[in-house]
Design a protein around this motif. Structure first.
Motif, short mmCIF file in Angstrom:
data_model
loop_
_atom_site.label_atom_id
_atom_site.label_comp_id
_atom_site.label_asym_id
_atom_site.label_seq_id
_atom_site.Cartn_x
_atom_site.Cartn_y
_atom_site.Cartn_z
N ASN A 14 -23.79 8.72 -23.11
CA ASN A 14 -25.02 8.17 -22.52
C ASN A 14 -26.31 8.82 -23.02
OD1 ASN A 14 -24.63 10.57 -20.74
ND2 ASN A 14 -26.07 9.60 -19.34
N GLY A 15 -26.36 9.18 -24.31
CA GLY A 15 -27.58 9.74 -24.85
C GLY A 15 -28.74 8.75 -24.84
N HIS A 16 -29.95 9.24 -24.55
CA HIS A 16 -31.16 8.42 -24.61
C HIS A 16 -32.21 9.17 -25.41
CE1 HIS A 16 -30.77 4.95 -21.72
NE2 HIS A 16 -29.62 5.60 -21.56
N CYS A 17 -32.96 8.42 -26.21
CA CYS A 17 -34.03 8.99 -27.03
C CYS A 17 -35.37 8.52 -26.51
CB CYS A 17 -33.86 8.56 -28.48
SG CYS A 17 -35.11 9.24 -29.60
N PHE A 18 -36.24 9.48 -26.20
CA PHE A 18 -37.59 9.18 -25.72
C PHE A 18 -38.62 9.62 -26.75
CE2 PHE A 18 -34.95 10.04 -21.97
CZ PHE A 18 -35.11 8.86 -21.27
N VAL A 19 -39.77 8.93 -26.76
CA VAL A 19 -40.88 9.32 -27.62
C VAL A 19 -42.18 9.17 -26.84
CG1 VAL A 19 -41.07 6.99 -28.62
CG2 VAL A 19 -42.06 8.94 -29.83
N VAL A 20 -43.12 10.08 -27.11
CA VAL A 20 -44.44 10.01 -26.49
C VAL A 20 -45.45 10.60 -27.46
CG1 VAL A 20 -44.35 12.29 -25.37
CG2 VAL A 20 -45.69 10.44 -24.33
N LYS A 21 -46.67 10.08 -27.43
CA LYS A 21 -47.76 10.67 -28.20
C LYS A 21 -48.19 12.00 -27.57
CE LYS A 21 -50.17 6.66 -30.16
NZ LYS A 21 -51.47 5.94 -30.21
N LEU A 22 -48.60 12.92 -28.43
CA LEU A 22 -49.16 14.18 -27.95
C LEU A 22 -50.66 14.20 -28.19
CD1 LEU A 22 -46.55 16.76 -29.33
CD2 LEU A 22 -46.80 15.98 -26.96
N LYS A 23 -51.40 14.70 -27.23
CA LYS A 23 -52.83 14.90 -27.41
C LYS A 23 -53.07 16.02 -28.42
CE LYS A 23 -54.38 13.05 -22.97
NZ LYS A 23 -55.13 13.31 -21.71
N PRO A 24 -54.31 16.19 -28.89
CA PRO A 24 -54.57 17.22 -29.90
C PRO A 24 -54.16 18.62 -29.49
CG PRO A 24 -56.41 15.69 -29.81
CD PRO A 24 -55.50 15.31 -28.68
N ASP A 25 -54.01 18.89 -28.19
CA ASP A 25 -53.58 20.23 -27.77
C ASP A 25 -52.10 20.46 -28.02
OD1 ASP A 25 -52.30 18.80 -25.76
OD2 ASP A 25 -53.49 19.64 -24.13
N MET A 26 -51.36 19.43 -28.48
CA MET A 26 -49.95 19.51 -28.82
C MET A 26 -49.05 19.79 -27.61
SD MET A 26 -49.73 18.79 -32.06
CE MET A 26 -48.15 19.39 -32.68
N VAL A 27 -49.61 19.69 -26.42
CA VAL A 27 -48.86 19.96 -25.20
C VAL A 27 -48.91 18.79 -24.23
CG1 VAL A 27 -48.72 21.45 -23.15
CG2 VAL A 27 -49.21 22.46 -25.40
N THR A 28 -50.07 18.18 -24.11
CA THR A 28 -50.27 17.12 -23.11
C THR A 28 -49.84 15.77 -23.64
OG1 THR A 28 -52.21 18.36 -22.33
CG2 THR A 28 -51.94 16.10 -21.53
N PHE A 29 -49.11 15.01 -22.82
CA PHE A 29 -48.68 13.66 -23.19
C PHE A 29 -49.87 12.70 -23.13
CE2 PHE A 29 -44.01 14.25 -21.67
CZ PHE A 29 -43.85 15.24 -22.63
N GLU A 30 -49.91 11.78 -24.08
CA GLU A 30 -50.95 10.75 -24.11
C GLU A 30 -50.29 9.38 -23.95
OE1 GLU A 30 -53.94 8.84 -27.41
OE2 GLU A 30 -53.86 11.03 -27.26
N GLY A 31 -50.58 8.71 -22.86
CA GLY A 31 -49.99 7.40 -22.62
C GLY A 31 -48.58 7.51 -22.08
N GLU A 32 -47.92 6.37 -22.02
CA GLU A 32 -46.57 6.31 -21.46
C GLU A 32 -45.53 6.62 -22.53
OE1 GLU A 32 -45.77 5.74 -18.24
OE2 GLU A 32 -47.93 5.81 -17.85
N LEU A 33 -44.46 7.23 -22.07
CA LEU A 33 -43.36 7.46 -23.00
C LEU A 33 -42.53 6.20 -23.13
CD1 LEU A 33 -40.34 7.89 -21.50
CD2 LEU A 33 -41.50 9.91 -20.66
N ARG A 34 -41.79 6.11 -24.23
CA ARG A 34 -40.92 4.96 -24.47
C ARG A 34 -39.49 5.43 -24.69
NH1 ARG A 34 -44.16 1.02 -28.75
NH2 ARG A 34 -46.09 0.78 -27.52
#
Length: 452
Positions: free
Chosen positions: A179-199
């Protein structure tokens, strides 16, 4: 003394010696495995003229990561980064697992960023240089806690920085090898904070270890599938027109899979890097002999060429290893003299294995006191020599003796504890025989002699 390697050695010693494949898996001079020891889940980065490989310490991680450094890509020195540690990066949701599966990238800010699994969640750290010092970058808490998506495994984070400087983070695995799942999300320029929704961009045959690569305007999501404790682990890929997906799994996958006839077992959890305009895959595969004993895994890291043709990828797993542009063709040093020992754990771990320039093989002693001896053939002076122990994080103790005739011995160095890789041994002015005495036994990949 650290007895971890003795426990593993005792279990694996029960296994029969493997048959030598026609491709020379156990032949002298093979360059895969690339690194001397048992490591997994590699991440590679180059800074200036130095290469850095961060990796999980097998079996199943340790309280720190392993870090290997080299300027020629063949002769590697082991150390442990100051961060992360299990003690310094643990939260109420972490779980019991150790430190594992690092991803290190250079951000648009010029700093280096590490996304790493600690316990069963993901932490983030930063440093000005790959060698550190590293520091936590998220206020002493996980970037992705264990309970972020209940029922799934929040591990194996991998960062990708696109041509425009935009960074993305990929991660995810399953529980009990399903049951592996792969998620992706944009990172803000601080390389820590998520930008927008993950997919959720999970391909058809996905378990863990995502890695993103862009070539020719296409985005290649590469990943592992199967079970690394068995022979089902493999490397696969899918292609998309955006780093956020969707991704279409290609019909010619897997890229890498078990080939028992060639003694390649469970290749996967990789990183992709470029040198001289060519692409290469750094990945782990099972150590030889491949003899699973319960949940114990011992993996080693290999490097092979990756080719890209349109939306197709190809890798051929080898024992000889890849010629990486701008790097040394082979490891330095020579293997001089005839090696003998007081005894060996089994036929596949004889004394000669410590002098064959192949990190897939080792001399493994019986439990208890043991010695490893070199006969130089004639009386001569020898320079500094080095040991490559199978377990660089374990302490081994040894003394050094020398003899002109193999009968009368003189002490060269008193018993001392040592760890790391390589371990440096002193020069000897005049001798024919050199003997290393290990009061508690040893497992030695290579005893490396100076080039004459």
């Amino acid at each position: 003394m650290n007895h971890a390697w003795l426990l593993i050695a005792g279990l694996l010693a029960m296994a029969p010696a493997p048959a030598l494949g026609r491709d020379g898996a156990l032949d002298p001079g093979m360059r895969n495995p690339l690194l001397p020891g048992y490591f997994a889940d590699p991440s590679i980065i180059r800074d200036g003229d130095e290469w850095f490989v961060f990796a999980t310490i097998d079996p199943w991680g340790a309280d720190t990561l392993g870090l290997w450094r080299s300027r020629n890509f063949r002769d590697w020195t082991f150390e442990t980064p100051n961060w992360p540690t299990k003690a310094a990066a643990t939260s109420p949701t972490s779980g019991k697992s150790k430190v594992w599966a690092p991803s290190v990238v250079k951000g648009r800010d010029g700093k280096f960023w590490m996304y790493v699994s600690i316990g069963n969640e993901i932490w983030v750290g930063t440093a000005d240089r790959p060698a550190g010092p590293w520091r936590d970058a998220n206020g002493g808490k996980p970037l992705i806690p264990r309970n972020f998506r209940p029922g799934l495994h929040m591990i194996d984070a991998e960062a990708f920085v696109d041509d425009d400087g935009q960074a993305y983070l990929y991660w995810g695995s399953g529980l009990n090898w399903v049951n592996g799942h792969c998620f992706v999300v944009k990172l803000k320029p601080d390389m820590v904070t998520f930008e927008g929704e993950l997919r959720d961009v999970t391909p058809a045959h996905y378990l863990e270890a995502p890695f993103m690569m862009k070539r020719g305007g296409r985005y290649f999501l590469t990943y592992s599938f199967g079970n690394t404790t068995k022979d089902t682990y493999q490397l696969r890929y899918a292609v998309g027109s955006s780093p956020m997906g969707p991704f279409r799994e290609m019909s010619d996958t897997p890229l890498l899979a078990t080939d028992a006839k060639r003694q390649i077992f469970s290749p996967g959890h990789h990183a992709i890097f470029s040198a001289g305009g060519e692409d290469f895959a750094l990945y782990h595969r099972q150590a030889l002999p491949f003899t699973p004993v319960g949940d114990i895994v011992l993996r080693q890291i290999a490097v092979d060429r990756l080719t890209v043709s349109g939306d197709r990828l190809a890798i051929v797993s080898t024992h000889r290893g890849a010629d990486v542009p701008g790097t040394a063709v082979k490891r330095s040093g020579a293997r001089l003299g005839r090696l003998t020992a007081s005894g060996s754990a089994d036929l596949s771990h004889s004394a000669t294995a410590a002098g064959d320039d192949n990190y897939a093989t080792s001399w493994r002693s019986n439990p208890g006191a043991a010695w490893l001896q070199a006969d130089l053939g004639t009386v001569k002076a020898i320079g500094v020599t080095t040991l490559r122990p199978a377990y660089p994080t374990a302490t081994i103790s040894f003394s050094i003796e020398a003899s002109l005739d193999g009968k009368a011995w003189r002490h060269i160095a008193a018993e001392r504890p040592a760890r790391g890789s390589p371990i440096t041994l002193p020069a000897i002015s005049k001798t024919r025989f050199v003997r290393l005495v290990f009061p508690q036994g040893a497992d030695i990949l290579e005893w490396n002699w100076p080039t004459q």
